[in-house]
Enzyme design. Structure first.
Site, PDB file in Angstrom:
ATOM      1  N   TYR A 194     -10.728  -7.628  -5.637  1.00 30.33           N
ATOM      2  CA  TYR A 194      -9.521  -6.890  -5.986  1.00 30.33           C
ATOM      3  C   TYR A 194      -8.881  -7.457  -7.240  1.00 30.33           C
ATOM      4  O   TYR A 194      -8.335  -6.740  -8.064  1.00 30.33           O
ATOM      5  CB  TYR A 194      -8.543  -7.019  -4.819  1.00 30.33           C
ATOM      6  CG  TYR A 194      -7.561  -5.912  -4.660  1.00 30.33           C
ATOM      7  CD1 TYR A 194      -6.414  -5.862  -5.407  1.00 30.33           C
ATOM      8  CD2 TYR A 194      -7.775  -4.914  -3.722  1.00 30.33           C
ATOM      9  CE1 TYR A 194      -5.491  -4.851  -5.238  1.00 30.33           C
ATOM     10  CE2 TYR A 194      -6.858  -3.901  -3.534  1.00 30.33           C
ATOM     11  CZ  TYR A 194      -5.722  -3.871  -4.302  1.00 30.33           C
ATOM     12  OH  TYR A 194      -4.806  -2.871  -4.131  1.00 30.33           O
ATOM     13  N   LYS A 214      -2.831  -2.408   7.909  1.00 27.00           N
ATOM     14  CA  LYS A 214      -4.077  -1.909   8.490  1.00 27.00           C
ATOM     15  C   LYS A 214      -4.383  -2.619   9.802  1.00 27.00           C
ATOM     16  O   LYS A 214      -4.210  -3.826   9.920  1.00 27.00           O
ATOM     17  CB  LYS A 214      -5.232  -2.117   7.512  1.00 27.00           C
ATOM     18  CG  LYS A 214      -5.241  -1.139   6.342  1.00 27.00           C
ATOM     19  CD  LYS A 214      -6.505  -1.310   5.533  1.00 27.00           C
ATOM     20  CE  LYS A 214      -6.592  -0.274   4.431  1.00 27.00           C
ATOM     21  NZ  LYS A 214      -7.841  -0.431   3.636  1.00 27.00           N
ATOM     22  N   ARG A 232       0.852  -1.182   0.000  1.00 30.96           N
ATOM     23  CA  ARG A 232       0.000   0.000   0.000  1.00 30.96           C
ATOM     24  C   ARG A 232       0.891   1.235   0.000  1.00 30.96           C
ATOM     25  O   ARG A 232       2.026   1.204   0.477  1.00 30.96           O
ATOM     26  CB  ARG A 232      -0.910   0.024   1.226  1.00 30.96           C
ATOM     27  CG  ARG A 232      -1.892  -1.143   1.309  1.00 30.96           C
ATOM     28  CD  ARG A 232      -2.758  -1.016   2.559  1.00 30.96           C
ATOM     29  NE  ARG A 232      -3.763  -2.070   2.648  1.00 30.96           N
ATOM     30  CZ  ARG A 232      -3.625  -3.204   3.328  1.00 30.96           C
ATOM     31  NH1 ARG A 232      -2.495  -3.429   3.996  1.00 30.96           N
ATOM     32  NH2 ARG A 232      -4.597  -4.095   3.364  1.00 30.96           N
ATOM     33  N   HIS A 259      -2.043   2.600  -6.052  1.00 37.55           N
ATOM     34  CA  HIS A 259      -3.032   1.547  -5.831  1.00 37.55           C
ATOM     35  C   HIS A 259      -3.190   0.674  -7.069  1.00 37.55           C
ATOM     36  O   HIS A 259      -3.358  -0.545  -6.959  1.00 37.55           O
ATOM     37  CB  HIS A 259      -4.375   2.171  -5.459  1.00 37.55           C
ATOM     38  CG  HIS A 259      -5.452   1.157  -5.192  1.00 37.55           C
ATOM     39  ND1 HIS A 259      -5.476   0.401  -4.047  1.00 37.55           N
ATOM     40  CD2 HIS A 259      -6.519   0.771  -5.935  1.00 37.55           C
ATOM     41  CE1 HIS A 259      -6.530  -0.412  -4.087  1.00 37.55           C
ATOM     42  NE2 HIS A 259      -7.168  -0.204  -5.216  1.00 37.55           N
ATOM     43  N   HIS A 313      -5.318  -8.700   3.318  1.00 36.28           N
ATOM     44  CA  HIS A 313      -6.778  -8.588   3.382  1.00 36.28           C
ATOM     45  C   HIS A 313      -7.321  -9.457   4.502  1.00 36.28           C
ATOM     46  O   HIS A 313      -6.981 -10.638   4.603  1.00 36.28           O
ATOM     47  CB  HIS A 313      -7.403  -9.043   2.058  1.00 36.28           C
ATOM     48  CG  HIS A 313      -7.162  -8.105   0.923  1.00 36.28           C
ATOM     49  ND1 HIS A 313      -7.251  -8.470  -0.393  1.00 36.28           N
ATOM     50  CD2 HIS A 313      -6.815  -6.785   0.922  1.00 36.28           C
ATOM     51  CE1 HIS A 313      -6.981  -7.438  -1.163  1.00 36.28           C
ATOM     52  NE2 HIS A 313      -6.714  -6.405  -0.392  1.00 36.28           N
ATOM     53  N   ARG A 371      -0.391  -1.773  -7.147  1.00 38.43           N
ATOM     54  CA  ARG A 371      -0.660  -2.855  -6.182  1.00 38.43           C
ATOM     55  C   ARG A 371      -1.666  -3.835  -6.770  1.00 38.43           C
ATOM     56  O   ARG A 371      -1.528  -5.057  -6.633  1.00 38.43           O
ATOM     57  CB  ARG A 371      -1.177  -2.238  -4.880  1.00 38.43           C
ATOM     58  CG  ARG A 371      -1.734  -3.226  -3.850  1.00 38.43           C
ATOM     59  CD  ARG A 371      -2.056  -2.461  -2.572  1.00 38.43           C
ATOM     60  NE  ARG A 371      -3.063  -3.107  -1.744  1.00 38.43           N
ATOM     61  CZ  ARG A 371      -2.814  -4.028  -0.818  1.00 38.43           C
ATOM     62  NH1 ARG A 371      -1.575  -4.454  -0.633  1.00 38.43           N
ATOM     63  NH2 ARG A 371      -3.787  -4.538  -0.091  1.00 38.43           N
TER      64      ARG A 371
END
Length: 301
Positions: free
Chosen positions: A275, A175, A151, A240, A266, A243
Site C-alpha cells: 500500500y 473490515k 476507508r 482511496h 490491515h 487514504r
C-alpha cells in the site's frame, strides 16, 4: 471421498478461519466458493486429492485472470495446510498448484503539492459560499480521509459521536468487525466541529443524507469534483487515493510501518508494505544511516 465429505471438511476449515483467524464474512464466502468449485472439478475428491489431480485445476483455471488464479490457489493452500495441521492428511499436495506471478498494481499517488491544491480549493469554497454547509461538510470529509486514513465506507457511516473535540483519536469498526484506533488531528477535529454546528439534526450519522448517511457514490463524486476544480485530473483522485496519500506521506515522514498497519486496519503487514510502496532508495539510506555495521565500518576506515 464423496462430495459430502468434502463439504464437511470445508465447513470445518471455515469454522477454524472464523474462530482462530477472525476472517470476515466476505472472506469466508470467498474461501467457500473457491473450495466448493474445486471440489466439483475433482468430483468430490478435493480433500483426498493427489498432487497430479491438482493439475486438473490448473488446466481448468488456465483462462482466469492472474489475480483470480492467485486467490483460488491461496484458498486451496490454506485449506490443505489446515488438513495437514489437523492430521486429516499426512501430506500437503498444494505445492502442485499453480503459482501465478501476480502483483498488485501500485496505487495512484498524490504528491504533497497535490494535497495542498485540494485544501486550497476547499478554502476558496469556504470563502465564497453564502451557505457554508456543503464546503464545511467537504472540508470535514477530506480532513478525515487524508488526515486519518479512513476507508470510504468507514467515513460515510461515522456516528456523530465518533469524533470528539478533546480526543485526538477515534475508535472505528472496520473490515471483519475489528475495532481500531485512528488518529484525528487538531485541524480535523476543528473541521468536524464546524460541520457539526451546521449539519442537519435528527439523525445519529455524522454525514447524514435523507434517511441514511452520505453514500459512497456521492462521496466519490464530490472528491472528483474537488480535484477537477483544483486543477488535478479527476481520474487521479478518489477517497482511496487520499487514504493512500495518508499512508505514503506518513511513511515518508518516518512513521513506523507496524504503527501504520494498525492505523490502516490491515490484518497483514504485507498489505501495508504494498500500500505504501516504500521506495528502495529511502530504505537504503535508512540502513546506511542507522545500521550498527555501517558505524563499525566507518570507525575502521
Amino acid at each position: 471421498m464423496s462430495h459430502a465429505a468434502d463439504i464437511a471438511l470445508i465447513d470445518r476449515f471455515l469454522e477454524m478461519m472464523a474462530a482462530e483467524a477472525g476472517a470476515s464474512r466476505n472472506t469466508l464466502l470467498a474461501y467457500q466458493g473457491d473450495l466448493i468449485a474445486a471440489s466439483e472439478v475433482l468430483g468430490g475428491r478435493l480433500g483426498a486429492a493427489k498432487p497430479e489431480e491438482l493439475g486438473r485445476l490448473s488446466s481448468e483455471w488456465a483462462d482466469l485472470a492472474n489475480s483470480t488464479l492467485a486467490r483460488k490457489s491461496a484458498s486451496l493452500r490454506r485449506f490443505f495446510g489446515f488438513l495437514a495441521d489437523e492430521g486429516m492428511r499426512k501430506d500437503d499436495p498444494s505445492s502442485a498448484l499453480a503459482r501465478p506471478a501476480a502483483r498488485r498494481a501500485l496505487p495512484k499517488i498524490l504528491s504533497r503539492d497535490d494535497i495542498d491544491l485540494l485544501f486550497a480549493e476547499i478554502e476558496i469554497r469556504l470563502q465564497r459560499a453564502g451557505d457554508l454547509k456543503r464546503p464545511l461538510r467537504l472540508s470535514a470529509l477530506v480532513e478525515l480521509l487524508y488526515g486519518s486514513g479512513l476507508r470510504a465506507t468507514e467515513l460515510v457511516s461515522l456516528d456523530v459521536r465518533a469524533i470528539v473535540s478533546d480526543r485526538p483519536y477515534a475508535i472505528l469498526r472496520g473490515k471483519g468487525g475489528k475495532e481500531r484506533l485512528v488518529p484525528v488531528s487538531d485541524r480535523a477535529r476543528f473541521s468536524v466541529a464546524r460541520w457539526v454546528d451546521v449539519r442537519p439534526t435528527g439523525t445519529s450519522w455524522l454525514f447524514p443524507s435523507g434517511k441514511s448517511h452520505l453514500s459512497r457514490v456521492r462521496l466519490f463524486q464530490m472528491i472528483k469534483e474537488l480535484a477537477r476544480d483544483a486543477g488535478i485530473p479527476p481520474e487521479r483522485v478518489s477517497p482511496h487515493v487520499l487514504r493512500h496519500a495518508f499512508a505514503t506521506h506518513l511513511l515518508e515522514g518516518g512513521a513506523d510501518l507496524r504503527a501504520l498497519q494498525t492505523m490502516l486496519g490491515h490484518a497483514d503487514i504485507a498489505t501495508t508494505e504494498i500500500y505504501t510502496h516504500v521506495d528502495s532508495r529511502r530504505l537504503v539510506e535508512l540502513v546506511e544511516r542507522a545500521h550498527p555495521l555501517v558505524d563499525a565500518a566507518a570507525r575502521r576506515s
